[in-house]
Design an enzyme around this catalytic site. Structure first.
Site, mmCIF file in Angstrom:
data_model
loop_
_atom_site.group_PDB
_atom_site.id
_atom_site.type_symbol
_atom_site.label_atom_id
_atom_site.label_comp_id
_atom_site.label_asym_id
_atom_site.label_seq_id
_atom_site.Cartn_x
_atom_site.Cartn_y
_atom_site.Cartn_z
ATOM 1 N N ILE A 249 -8.396 86.389 -5.560
ATOM 2 C CA ILE A 249 -8.487 85.208 -6.621
ATOM 3 C C ILE A 249 -7.077 84.526 -6.729
ATOM 4 C CG2 ILE A 249 -9.009 85.040 -9.085
ATOM 5 C CD1 ILE A 249 -10.680 87.363 -9.248
ATOM 6 N N HIS A 436 48.237 55.876 3.794
ATOM 7 C CA HIS A 436 48.204 56.643 2.839
ATOM 8 C C HIS A 436 48.420 57.934 2.730
ATOM 9 C CE1 HIS A 436 45.063 53.064 2.741
ATOM 10 N NE2 HIS A 436 45.313 52.980 1.538
ATOM 11 N N HIS A 440 53.527 56.790 0.853
ATOM 12 C CA HIS A 440 52.967 55.599 0.048
ATOM 13 C C HIS A 440 52.897 56.173 -1.534
ATOM 14 C CE1 HIS A 440 50.246 52.508 -1.262
ATOM 15 N NE2 HIS A 440 49.269 53.634 -1.606
ATOM 16 N N HIS A 478 47.199 58.673 -6.921
ATOM 17 C CA HIS A 478 46.182 57.784 -6.701
ATOM 18 C C HIS A 478 45.442 57.851 -5.482
ATOM 19 C CE1 HIS A 478 48.968 55.253 -4.607
ATOM 20 N NE2 HIS A 478 48.000 54.654 -4.214
ATOM 21 N N ASP A 479 46.051 58.242 -4.444
ATOM 22 C CA ASP A 479 45.560 58.567 -3.038
ATOM 23 C C ASP A 479 45.465 59.911 -2.630
ATOM 24 O OD1 ASP A 479 44.458 55.997 -2.580
ATOM 25 O OD2 ASP A 479 46.632 55.270 -1.839
ATOM 26 N N ASP A 589 50.172 49.743 -6.271
ATOM 27 C CA ASP A 589 49.571 49.898 -5.001
ATOM 28 C C ASP A 589 50.008 48.839 -3.862
ATOM 29 O OD1 ASP A 589 48.101 51.598 -3.626
ATOM 30 O OD2 ASP A 589 46.084 50.716 -3.958
#
Length: 742
Positions: A249, A436, A440, A478-479, A589
């Protein structure tokens, strides 16, 4: 024989009927029925009267009162088709009591005087969804009169009885719903563990519908099986049972998605005792229901043997389906929770591995903390200082000096050891890519440091102290972990970084931000730890805004807005402050572009190396965009000219309107444009294009550019002289012609 229904009282005693109606108040339905039973028994001179409550829509019936006795519960009848048929025909019917269903005889027999042959007159009282079949045992009045007594009684009593039946049904539904909500609440507390959730669900499932046994079987699509986790009572030991997904079932429910309610499970054509029953259980009835989620069926629930009743009724079906919804939601949440938990563990391990690779040892710390070197480098705080000529070993000390010179160590109670560890971990987090990289980062940080000094951003109210701190930190980080590729490369390549950040945009910038926050949250390098919670939260938001501002897509979108703000900058205006943050971040930058020409050439060679490497990688991918035309031999100077003209010069022009001290930067950029334009005559002779990177680093390039510019100047002067001679000749000819006419 059928008695004619009447719309008024003809045979009954109106006074007795009125007394009966008055007595039908503030009682349970079973109590009302005992009063009606007594009245009909007296009027019809019957041995016993009882009523069968029938729900024709659900094919269910029950007895809750026999004669003057209100039963302790509603006794459901296993088979009620005769009663339903009687109601549909809408006329009385007589039969022997011994011909009644066994369960009816079992309920009523104890209240009969003897076990002899007895006739029963059944009179239907129609209604929807509930109706009654009034059964009078051995009435002595004529059958036609019996029917009249019943019809005339219920002509006035049925509205009260019916409303009471419906009210009790609604109360039962309300009770079940409240019970279900409590169960759902308990289930949601266990989503952290699928085993605990299933164990609780099977226990609560039994309680919801009063079943002897409950099992949950989860679909295993990989093996196309149903999996049941079995628990040893009183212990935490578990075992697993597996069944074919298309058997029994349960298999039918999987295929159709329709609940199956069997009043005799063993007689169901799809019944398989291995799947639909359990060892040690004498199965009588069962309720098998699907467990769903948005994508489809994820499992099957099995309830065996209704306690106290011969079958699971329609309300049990509704409760089971509602229960299955909560089960499905909880199971999916549990599976998702498990995946998230596993991902979190992997993330933690990845973070630990990452931190291991950027771990700073005591020797490295000591070199900076105990450094006795000369760090008062002339020009360090100027806007055109070139950090790329400094020894690499000195750079961490210079960064720490920047924090000290700006007063951040004192203002924010920064611990020297944490600051040094933070700087060293940032250095290790930069990859060895051409541009980068750590050099840098220091170059950008130096320009940010110089901008804070020369523009007097804090003293003049452009920034507050926290903004200034986060600006310098953002310049440094930042990088972080830059791979030498742009966000578009990650998105087109469907990389892991794109999967993480593409929905938010600024893929690489968000990755840099994530790496920075990871270091800031690591014990030992958490330099923001002394900040109050509110300032700490604001600091991270500032860091986000600064880092995301370096995405040039964001810069280009807001360029016109920035130009309007720069032309009339208002100190304290939040929109203007946000624009200034973005401009200062991008100016830092791109500060390599306002250095001396030799530094600009070296920077260009590093940037273009990354650019060509990315272009080569994209060419290896099918349908990847090609950014470099191999036939355009002057692409290097053209790229530089376009970048300086469209991006860099507008930034410094806007900043020059706010801070006149930086206005000279545009003159430097314009002089570089002249040199880049002159270099076209040199690069036109270079093949292949990538070889132009070597030309940039050639010491002969400046001489060739100077020669090309001198040649252009010579050609310009010759062209001007020739034009002047032609103009003079034309003027003389015109004069001669005029003289001849005279």
């Amino acid at each position: 024989m059928s008695a004619k229904k009447t719309s008024c009282i003809q045979r009954s005693d109106p006074g007795k009927v009125v007394d009966l109606i008055i007595s039908l108040k503030d009682d349970a339905c079973s109590e009302l029925q005992t009063k009606i039973n007594t009245y009909l028994s007296d009027e019809c001179d019957a041995e016993l009267v009882f009523s069968v409550v029938v729900n024709g829509e659900r094919a269910e019936a029950y007895i809750e009162a026999v004669g003057k006795k209100a039963l302790e519960k509603k006794y459901k009848l296993l088979d009620c088709h005769k009663f339903i048929k009687n109601i549909k025909k809408s006329y009385q019917q007589s039969m022997l009591f011994s011909d009644f269903y066994d369960d009816v005889q079992k309920i009523v027999s104890p209240y009969l005087k003897d076990s002899g042959k007895k006739h029963v007159t059944m009179v239907p009282v129609a209604g929807k969804p509930f109706a009654l079949v009034v059964c009078l045992v051995s009435p002595k009045v004529q059958e036609e009169h019996v029917v009249n007594y019943v019809y005339e009684c219920f002509l006035l009593c049925w509205p009260t009885v019916k409303k009471t039946i419906i009210l009790e049904h609604e109360k039962s539904v309300k009770h079940k719903c409240q019970q279900l909500l409590r169960v759902a609440k308990r289930l949601f507390t266990q989503v952290a563990s699928l085993d605990s959730l299933v164990r609780l669900a099977t226990d609560q499932g039994k309680r919801v519908v009063d079943a002897e046994f409950c099992a949950l079987m989860i679909v295993d699509l990989d093996r196309m099986e149903l999996v049941e986790t079995c628990y040893t009572k009183g212990t935490d030991e578990t075992s697993e049972r597996r069944f074919p997904m298309d058997s029994g079932i349960a298999g039918q429910v999987i295929q159709t998605g329709i609940i199956v309610n069997t009043r005799n499970a063993a007689q169901h054509p799809a019944y398989d005792p291995n799947v639909d029953s359990r060892p040690g259980i004498d199965i009588k009835n069962s309720l098998t229901f699907p467990i769903r989620e948005q994508q489809g069926i994820i499992g099957v629930g099995l309830l065996i043997n209704k306690i106290g009743d011969p079958y699971f009724d329609a309300m049990d079906e509704e409760m089971a389906l509602s229960f299955s919804v909560y089960c499905g939601v909880c199971i999916i949440h549990s599976l998702v929770y498990k995946k998230i938990h596993e991902a979190s563990i992997r993330n933690i391990r990845g973070h630990e591995l990452n931190m291991y690779h950027i771990e700073v040892n005591d020797a490295e710390m000591s070199k900076v903390l105990e450094c006795k070197g000369f760090h008062n480098i002339p020009g360090l705080s100027t806007l055109h200082f070139n950090t790329r000529g400094l020894p690499q070993r000195e750079l961490p000390c210079l960064v720490v000096k920047m924090f000290s010179d700006l007063g951040f160590i004192r203002k924010f109670n920064l611990k020297q050891s944490k600051l040094v560890r933070f700087v060293l971990q940032v250095r290790k987090s930069y990859r060895d890519v051409p541009y980068h990289n750590w050099y840098h980062a220091v170059s950008v940080a130096q320009w940010g440091y110089a901008a804070l000094m020369n523009f007097q951003l804090v003293k003049r109210g452009y920034f507050n102290d926290l903004q200034a701190l986060m600006y310098l930190i953002a310049c440094l980080v930042h990088d972080l972990d830059h791979r030498g590729t742009a966000s578009s490369f990650q998105i087109n390549g469907e990389t892991a970084l794109a999967a993480l950040y593409s929905s938010e945009g600024s893929v690489m910038e968000r990755h840099h931000l994530g790496q920075a926050v990871s270091i800031l949250n690591t014990e030992g390098s958490d330099i923001l730890e002394p900040l109050p919670r509110r300032d700490y939260d604001h600091a991270l938001l500032l860091l986000r805004d600064f880092v995301l501002a370096t995405d040039l897509n964001n810069y280009y979108k807001k360029l016109n807005e920035y130009k309007m703000i720069a032309s009339d900058y208002l100190i304290g205006n939040q929109i203007h402050i946000a624009a200034l943050q973005a401009l200062l971040m991008n100016a830092a930058d791109f500060s390599d572009q306002i250095k001396d020409w030799s530094s600009v050439k070296k920077t260009a060679s590093e940037v273009l190396t990354e650019f060509f490497n990315q272009d080569e990688s994209e060419n290896d991918r099918e349908d990847a965009p090609i950014f470099v035309d191999p036939k355009n031999k002057t692409v290097i100077p053209e790229l530089e000219i376009k970048f300086i003209t469209d991006t860099v010069i507008p930034i410094y022009e806007m900043l020059g309107q706010i801070f006149p001290v930086i206005a000279s930067a545009t003159q430097i950029l314009e002089s570089h444009l002249v040199l880049w334009d002159g270099s076209k005559d040199v690069f036109i002779e270079v093949s292949p294009i990538v070889a132009g990177i070597s030309v940039l680093l050639s010491p002969e390039l400046d001489g060739l550019i100077e020669a090309a510019l001198n040649e252009r100047e010579r050609l310009r002067l010759e062209a001007e002289a020739l034009a002047a001679e032609e103009a003079a000749a034309a003027a003389a000819a015109a004069a001669a012609a005029a003289a001849e006419e005279d």
